[in-house]
Design a protein around this motif. Structure first.
Motif, PDB file in Angstrom:
ATOM      1  N   ALA A  77       9.853   1.453   8.905  1.00  0.00           N
ATOM      2  CA  ALA A  77       9.065   2.109   9.966  1.00  0.00           C
ATOM      3  C   ALA A  77       8.898   3.590   9.653  1.00  0.00           C
ATOM      4  O   ALA A  77       7.813   4.164   9.829  1.00  0.00           O
ATOM      5  CB  ALA A  77       9.740   1.907  11.317  1.00  0.00           C
ATOM      6  N   PHE A  78       9.974   4.213   9.175  1.00  0.00           N
ATOM      7  CA  PHE A  78       9.916   5.630   8.794  1.00  0.00           C
ATOM      8  C   PHE A  78       8.970   5.833   7.613  1.00  0.00           C
ATOM      9  O   PHE A  78       8.136   6.752   7.607  1.00  0.00           O
ATOM     10  CB  PHE A  78      11.326   6.120   8.441  1.00  0.00           C
ATOM     11  CG  PHE A  78      11.368   7.530   7.910  1.00  0.00           C
ATOM     12  CD1 PHE A  78      11.447   8.607   8.777  1.00  0.00           C
ATOM     13  CD2 PHE A  78      11.318   7.781   6.537  1.00  0.00           C
ATOM     14  CE1 PHE A  78      11.480   9.914   8.292  1.00  0.00           C
ATOM     15  CE2 PHE A  78      11.350   9.073   6.050  1.00  0.00           C
ATOM     16  CZ  PHE A  78      11.434  10.140   6.926  1.00  0.00           C
ATOM     17  N   HIS A 117      -3.279  -1.205  13.276  1.00  0.00           N
ATOM     18  CA  HIS A 117      -2.837   0.188  13.199  1.00  0.00           C
ATOM     19  C   HIS A 117      -3.989   1.139  12.888  1.00  0.00           C
ATOM     20  O   HIS A 117      -3.821   2.107  12.141  1.00  0.00           O
ATOM     21  CB  HIS A 117      -1.731   0.355  12.154  1.00  0.00           C
ATOM     22  CG  HIS A 117      -0.616  -0.641  12.287  1.00  0.00           C
ATOM     23  ND1 HIS A 117       0.001  -0.909  13.478  1.00  0.00           N
ATOM     24  CD2 HIS A 117      -0.027  -1.462  11.368  1.00  0.00           C
ATOM     25  CE1 HIS A 117       0.938  -1.833  13.301  1.00  0.00           C
ATOM     26  NE2 HIS A 117       0.931  -2.186  12.035  1.00  0.00           N
ATOM     27  N   ASP A 134       6.462   3.905   6.593  1.00  0.00           N
ATOM     28  CA  ASP A 134       5.072   3.671   6.977  1.00  0.00           C
ATOM     29  C   ASP A 134       4.499   4.864   7.738  1.00  0.00           C
ATOM     30  O   ASP A 134       3.337   5.241   7.543  1.00  0.00           O
ATOM     31  CB  ASP A 134       4.969   2.408   7.848  1.00  0.00           C
ATOM     32  CG  ASP A 134       5.107   1.132   7.042  1.00  0.00           C
ATOM     33  OD1 ASP A 134       5.048   1.204   5.797  1.00  0.00           O
ATOM     34  OD2 ASP A 134       5.278   0.060   7.658  1.00  0.00           O
ATOM     35  N   LYS A 135       5.318   5.441   8.598  1.00  0.00           N
ATOM     36  CA  LYS A 135       4.852   6.570   9.407  1.00  0.00           C
ATOM     37  C   LYS A 135       4.571   7.792   8.558  1.00  0.00           C
ATOM     38  O   LYS A 135       3.569   8.496   8.761  1.00  0.00           O
ATOM     39  CB  LYS A 135       5.898   6.904  10.478  1.00  0.00           C
ATOM     40  CG  LYS A 135       5.500   8.080  11.368  1.00  0.00           C
ATOM     41  CD  LYS A 135       6.566   8.338  12.433  1.00  0.00           C
ATOM     42  CE  LYS A 135       6.166   9.535  13.305  1.00  0.00           C
ATOM     43  NZ  LYS A 135       7.195   9.806  14.348  1.00  0.00           N
ATOM     44  N   HIS A 136       5.438   8.057   7.585  1.00  0.00           N
ATOM     45  CA  HIS A 136       5.324   9.305   6.815  1.00  0.00           C
ATOM     46  C   HIS A 136       4.520   9.153   5.522  1.00  0.00           C
ATOM     47  O   HIS A 136       3.975  10.137   5.017  1.00  0.00           O
ATOM     48  CB  HIS A 136       6.717   9.843   6.489  1.00  0.00           C
ATOM     49  CG  HIS A 136       7.431  10.394   7.692  1.00  0.00           C
ATOM     50  ND1 HIS A 136       8.126   9.601   8.575  1.00  0.00           N
ATOM     51  CD2 HIS A 136       7.528  11.664   8.166  1.00  0.00           C
ATOM     52  CE1 HIS A 136       8.656  10.356   9.540  1.00  0.00           C
ATOM     53  NE2 HIS A 136       8.304  11.601   9.317  1.00  0.00           N
ATOM     54  N   GLY A 196       2.396   6.174   4.960  1.00  0.00           N
ATOM     55  CA  GLY A 196       1.221   5.357   5.186  1.00  0.00           C
ATOM     56  C   GLY A 196       1.340   3.947   4.650  1.00  0.00           C
ATOM     57  O   GLY A 196       2.158   3.661   3.777  1.00  0.00           O
TER      58      GLY A 196
END
Length: 617
Positions: free
Chosen positions: A179-180, A579, A182-184, A186
């Motif tokens: 999750a981290f 998303h 993907d967030k930072h 992409g």
């Protein structure tokens, strides 16, 4: 420093294991390692660009070469010598980069972690010069890596122990870590080539490796499953683990390897039409029905899962390999409650795509694989369809008892790269110089005729039998979708596909013949809805979990990795991406329904099967 000292210095630098960084020669070795790793990276990037037209984004070069250098540094820290490190690093990097380029070229997707688990499958597809090349490409880097490691050094075990501890922590917290990430950093779920170009190969494999571990930690609650069941099937109490059909004809399901209508390629000068006229007629009588597969160019097992189990595959992974962990109410197991016997037949190695375990969990009573057939009609490694059909029919005639049967046949002839044989010479011409296309259209010529001969045999011997045949995915017709790009069906860059392109990307012919009632017009059917459609022909009153796919909320929806395609009849298809902002307001409900279906799939096939408990209360 005189000449003799320089020589001694250079010899030690090239032959001894690395020393603490405070020593002068290790610092020089470290500098040489960085320069060499960067040079290898540059050479390989140039090579795959020249020969495969593939490269990462220019903005990614610095990050990508840094990742390769860090990878090289880890190997260097445990190597016996600089030379051994250089050979090991070069072999590993070259094999990974070239394998990645080959997969992008053939399947339009980069190397994924699952590919390392299923690489042995590749060994069964070739018997010519490519087989020793593949074996060498797999074994040499591994052997060289093992030989290059300084196993007796304490520092080696310190490094390996630290790496193991780090990976243990990451894997234990994989859902949070991904999750981290993907967030930072992409994640273009629907565009894995874009992910590769944005990350580079090393970072891409690390990113998707963590995702693979996180995916294995399926975390669904009983309340979540109950909510999804009610949302998709409000009459949950009607679900039943066994079928209750009003009639019990034999069912013949035939999966046709890479079968598609090549006459859609109007600019290639295909002459004459390779498709058997009998097929054309029966397909016309079926309303030119089509089926939308979950894959392109390969990964047949995902099509199998959907066609047999009634749930969509939405991951960039082979569902049979690691995700099908439970005995589940798929079509063979469901029909067994109504007295059906089930047989799967595929003339490939039995364990390919983990079929031995998967077919057992799906509920097949028998599985006839390569060793159960006489290999008397080979096209290189692939048994001809005529022989396969004949031998299956002979085996069926020898089966004891009169129980109704579901016979599931997966053909092998027609697999990439479409080899023929002396008994199957080329008879179809093309004006294009596409060698792959020429081989494919001639393959279709024989596949369609051998199929229709078998269909006529079934109809003569078992006129009430239900016959189903469909293509598992579109064929590979050249690098970067070459055969399709020339017709403007696709673009070379998958990120630029619109909804119409994605629909073409997954659509193959489908024919259902309902015994004496004749062909059935199903329109355009998502593959995972096929089992429910067959049960409706049987007059089944229970339907079970296979009926969930027929939920009104899922009508005309073809889920794919990271996106869903909505294809209402007589309307333009709609593309809904996860998303991201979608211009069509319907996408919110479409993606929600797919999430609910995915949750039920994960629960039934991979996790604790709360859904079975909900129904059996």
């Amino acid at each position: 420093m005189n000449i003799k000292k320089v020589f001694i210095y250079y010899r030690n630098f090239n032959t001894q294991a690395p020393y603490p960084i405070c020593r002068h020669r290790t610092l020089l070795g470290l500098v040489a390692m960085v320069v060499y790793a960067g040079t290898v990276y540059a050479v390989l990037q140039s090579f795959i660009f020249i020969f495969f037209s593939i490269q990462v984004w220019p903005s990614t070069w610095a990050k990508d070469v840094t990742a390769h250098i860090i990878f090289g540094l880890l190997l260097y820290s445990i190597a016996r010598s600089w030379k051994m490190w250089a050979v090991s690093f070069t072999l590993l990097t070259a094999v990974l980069q070239i394998s990645n380029a080959l997969k992008l070229t053939v399947l339009g997707s980069p190397v994924m972690p699952d590919d390392f688990l299923g690489f042995t499958n590749m060994l069964h597809l070739f018997s010519d010069w490519r087989l020793p090349v593949i074996i060498a490409a797999i074994t040499l880097p591994v052997i060289m890596l093992a030989v290059s490691i300084a196993w007796k050094q304490k520092s080696t075990w310190l490094v390996l122990g630290s790496m193991s501890l780090f990976l243990t922590v990451v894997f234990a917290n994989a859902p949070n870590v991904i999750a981290f990430m993907d967030k930072h950093y992409g994640d273009w779920i629907w565009n894995q080539p874009g992910n590769y170009k944005d990350r580079g190969l090393v970072r891409h494999l690390m990113h998707e490796g963590v995702r693979n571990i996180a995916r294995g930690k399926v975390n669904v609650t009983a309340d979540d499953v109950h909510g999804a069941l009610l949302a998709l099937n409000p009459e949950t109490e009607k679900l039943n683990p066994t079928a209750d059909p009003s009639r019990k004809p034999n069912i013949y399901m035939i999966l046709l390897e890479s079968f598609w209508d090549p006459m859609l390629l109007k600019q290639t000068g295909i002459h004459p039409d390779p498709v058997d006229p009998r097929f054309r007629k029966i397909w016309k009588d079926a309303g030119h029905s089509t089926i939308m597969a979950p894959v392109f160019g390969g990964y047949t097992a995902n099509t199998e899962f959907e066609a047999l189990c009634g749930f969509p595959v939405t991951n960039n992974a082979v569902f049979f390999e690691g995700w099908l962990r439970n005995d589940a109410p798929c079509l063979p197991r469901y029909l067994s409650g109504a007295g059906y016997e089930s047989i799967a037949a595929h003339p490939n190695y039995a364990a390919f795509w983990n079929r031995v375990n998967s077919y057992k969990r799906i509920g097949f009573d028998q599985y006839w694989a390569k060793n159960d057939f006489v290999l008397d009609d080979m096209n290189r490694n692939f048994l001809g369809d005529a022989s396969l059909y004949r031998q299956v029919w002979e085996k069926l005639e020898d089966q004891p008892g009169n129980s109704p049967k579901i016979v599931y046949i997966v053909t092998f002839f027609g697999h990439l790269d479409y080899p023929l044989s002396e008994s199957r010479p080329e008879v179809i011409d093309v004006s294009s110089d596409n060698r792959m296309l020429r081989g494919y259209v001639n393959t279709v010529y024989y596949k369609s005729r051998e199929l229709m001969d078998f269909v006529e045999t079934i109809q003569a011997e078992d006129p009430d039998g239900i016959i189903v045949f469909f293509g598992d995915h579109l064929p590979f017709l050249g690098s970067n979708h070459e055969g399709f790009v020339q017709e403007n069906l696709f673009t070379r860059n998958k990120a630029e596909f619109d909804a119409n392109m994605f629909q073409s990307y997954v659509t193959t012919p489908l024919v259902i013949i309902d015994g004496r009632h004749g062909p059935v017009d199903t329109g355009s059917l998502p593959m995972y809805q096929l089992p429910a459609r067959l049960l409706s022909l049987l007059g089944d009153t229970h339907h079970g979990f296979l009926q969930v796919a027929q939920s009104e909320k899922l009508q005309h929806i073809r889920p794919l990795a990271g996106l869903s395609l909505y294809t209402p009849q007589n309307e333009q298809p709609v593309l809904c991406k996860q998303h991201t902002e979608n211009p069509d307001a319907r996408c919110t409900e479409i993606l929600k329904a797919v999430d609910e279906m995915t949750m039920l799939r994960d629960d039934l096939f991979t996790a604790k099967q709360y859904s079975l408990l909900q129904v059996n209360k």
